[in-house]
Motif scaffolding. Structure first.
Motif, short mmCIF file in Angstrom:
data_model
loop_
_atom_site.label_atom_id
_atom_site.label_comp_id
_atom_site.label_asym_id
_atom_site.label_seq_id
_atom_site.Cartn_x
_atom_site.Cartn_y
_atom_site.Cartn_z
N VAL A 102 0.84 -1.19 0.00
CA VAL A 102 0.00 0.00 0.00
C VAL A 102 0.88 1.25 0.00
O VAL A 102 2.01 1.25 0.47
N SER A 103 0.33 2.31 -0.54
CA SER A 103 1.05 3.57 -0.70
C SER A 103 1.07 4.37 0.59
O SER A 103 0.12 4.31 1.39
N LEU A 104 2.15 5.12 0.75
CA LEU A 104 2.23 6.04 1.87
C LEU A 104 1.04 6.99 1.83
O LEU A 104 0.62 7.43 0.75
N ASP A 105 0.50 7.32 3.00
CA ASP A 105 -0.65 8.22 3.13
C ASP A 105 -1.95 7.61 2.61
O ASP A 105 -2.89 8.33 2.30
N SER A 106 -1.98 6.30 2.47
CA SER A 106 -3.25 5.63 2.14
C SER A 106 -3.24 4.30 2.88
O SER A 106 -2.56 4.15 3.89
N GLY A 107 -4.00 3.33 2.37
CA GLY A 107 -3.97 2.01 2.99
C GLY A 107 -5.04 1.82 4.05
O GLY A 107 -5.90 2.67 4.27
N PRO A 108 -4.96 0.69 4.74
CA PRO A 108 -6.03 0.31 5.68
C PRO A 108 -5.95 1.05 7.00
O PRO A 108 -4.91 1.56 7.41
N THR A 109 -7.10 1.11 7.67
CA THR A 109 -7.14 1.60 9.05
C THR A 109 -6.54 0.52 9.96
O THR A 109 -6.27 -0.61 9.54
N ASP A 110 -6.34 0.86 11.22
CA ASP A 110 -5.82 -0.12 12.17
C ASP A 110 -6.75 -1.32 12.27
O ASP A 110 -6.30 -2.47 12.36
N THR A 111 -8.05 -1.06 12.26
CA THR A 111 -9.02 -2.16 12.35
C THR A 111 -8.93 -3.05 11.12
O THR A 111 -8.94 -4.29 11.23
N GLN A 112 -8.80 -2.43 9.94
CA GLN A 112 -8.68 -3.22 8.71
C GLN A 112 -7.37 -4.00 8.68
O GLN A 112 -7.33 -5.14 8.21
N THR A 113 -6.30 -3.38 9.17
CA THR A 113 -5.02 -4.08 9.24
C THR A 113 -5.13 -5.32 10.11
O THR A 113 -4.61 -6.40 9.77
N ALA A 114 -5.82 -5.19 11.23
CA ALA A 114 -6.01 -6.33 12.12
C ALA A 114 -6.80 -7.44 11.42
O ALA A 114 -6.48 -8.62 11.57
#
Length: 384
Positions: free
Chosen positions: A135-147
């Motif tokens: 994923v690109s810097l300044d984008s990507g998943p939230t902490d919940t989505q990462t989990a």
């Protein structure tokens, strides 16, 4: 984007944002044990930070199609590594996409996930079943989505070739190399790029401000009826500073990009005018360049955008110091080519011996699995 740093004393992790790290040269205080440490050195979600997965990774999802170019620098069949991609052909250009499609027809039927310009879709990524989501810097998943992703066995890696290329490009390529088992290839390209950047940085190091011409770079020139999309602090603006220019956009734009008033541009009357563009501007009559266009077509489009109201009166235009560059080339993992082009335009006496075409030829021959064909820059006045 919130980053995560980890206290080296007690191991507590907590969120920081880039502005916090800049305030005191990266120093932060741990809320658990009060230790003061360099938060930048202890980031665990920084671009290029190690990912807890055993290489080689064989299935990736990418949120920016230009990551394909980075993979192409170090792997002979980059598409074979993809479980999903963003399908954002506009970032590659239709011609580059066609070249990848010719080499790897499977690209056309790969699952698609939203690009970094859109909201992260965890279900789409999970459906593609990658081992790692790039994923690109300044984008990507939230902490919940990462989990959610990590619970399903999908690791998340942040990489950055575009926001802060001088800081993050080499470490991002090294991360890719370590994940896919191509460390030597990543190291070789990073060394190639670093050596060429050093040639430029060494020569401009002693320049005074008076020896640095003023430059107006119009991004996506001719994208609409009005002038003047430009670049400020960061991203493309960093390239201008690096090669010895004074970027007039940075005088008023404190973010990487924005819009300048035409009156401001005319009043500053820059020494050099640079337009960026590509095939995406054909429909608006803007500056076009790339494999689809011959030199005369590109030059005619550059003449057209430089001849618009207000711009035609600039000293740069009157003196023929007008140049055009593919936007896709500078926002690219092979940005060293564009950097050399800019250096020759901005400091021609210092860099008369630079040959960006030869540099691109070397990258095509020694690194890229899918080479660049055609022309990606032009001048209003043909070089003597």
């Amino acid at each position: 984007m919130a980053l995560t740093t980890r206290c080296p004393q007690c191991g507590t992790s907590f969120k920081v944002v880039p502005d916090q790290l800049r305030v005191r040269n990266g120093l932060v205080r741990c809320g658990a044990c009060s230790t003061v440490f360099d938060g930048r050195a202890c980031l665990v979600s920084a671009p290029g930070a190690p990912v807890a997965i055993t290489p080689p990774v064989t299935k990736l999802s990418i949120d920016d199609s230009r990551f394909l170019i980075a993979l192409s620098l170090i792997h002979p069949d980059p598409v074979s590594l993809l479980a999903a991609w963003a399908g954002d052909v506009n970032r590659l250009s239709p011609e580059i996409y066609a070249a990848y499609l010719e080499k790897s027809p499977a690209l056309a039927s790969l699952p698609k996930t939203p690009s970094s310009a859109a909201a992260f879709n965890v279900e789409a990524v999970l459906g593609a079943q990658p081992q790692v989501a790039l994923v690109s810097l300044d984008s990507g998943p939230t902490d919940t989505q990462t989990a959610q992703l990590e619970q399903a066995g999908v690791r998340v890696a942040y990489i950055d070739f575009f926001q802060h290329p001088f800081e993050n490009q080499s470490r991002s390529l090294s991360l890719l190399g370590s994940m896919i088992g191509r460390e030597d290839q990543a190291q070789a390209y990073n060394a190639f790029r670093a050596a060429r950047l050093k040639v430029i940085s060494d020569r401009v190091a002693g320049l005074t401000d008076a020896q640095k011409p003023t430059v107006f770079l119009e991004a996506h020139a001719g994208n609409g009826p009005d002038c003047c999309n430009s670049v400020g602090a960061g991203n493309i603006g960093d390239y201008l500073s690096f090669v010895g220019a004074r970027n007039i956009g940075a005088e008023v734009l404190k973010q990487p990009s924005g819009k300048l008033n035409l009156e401001f541009v005319v009043e500053r009357d820059p020494d050099i005018y640079i337009a960026t563009g590509g095939p995406h501007l054909e429909k608006t009559g803007g500056f076009v360049v790339g494999p689809k266009y011959d030199v005369e077509t590109s030059r005619a489009s550059l003449r057209r955008v430089a001849g618009r109201r207000g711009l035609s009166t600039l000293k740069a235009v009157r003196e023929g110091k007008v140049h055009g560059l593919s936007h896709q080339l500078i926002n690219s993992p092979i940005d060293i080519v564009a950097t050399e082009v800019l250096a020759k335009w901005i400091q021609p006496e210092l860099f008369a011996d630079l040959d960006p075409r030869a540099t691109l030829d070397t990258i095509n021959k020694d690194f890229l699995a899918v080479p660049y064909r055609g022309d990606y820059w032009t001048d209003l006045v043909p070089a003597a």
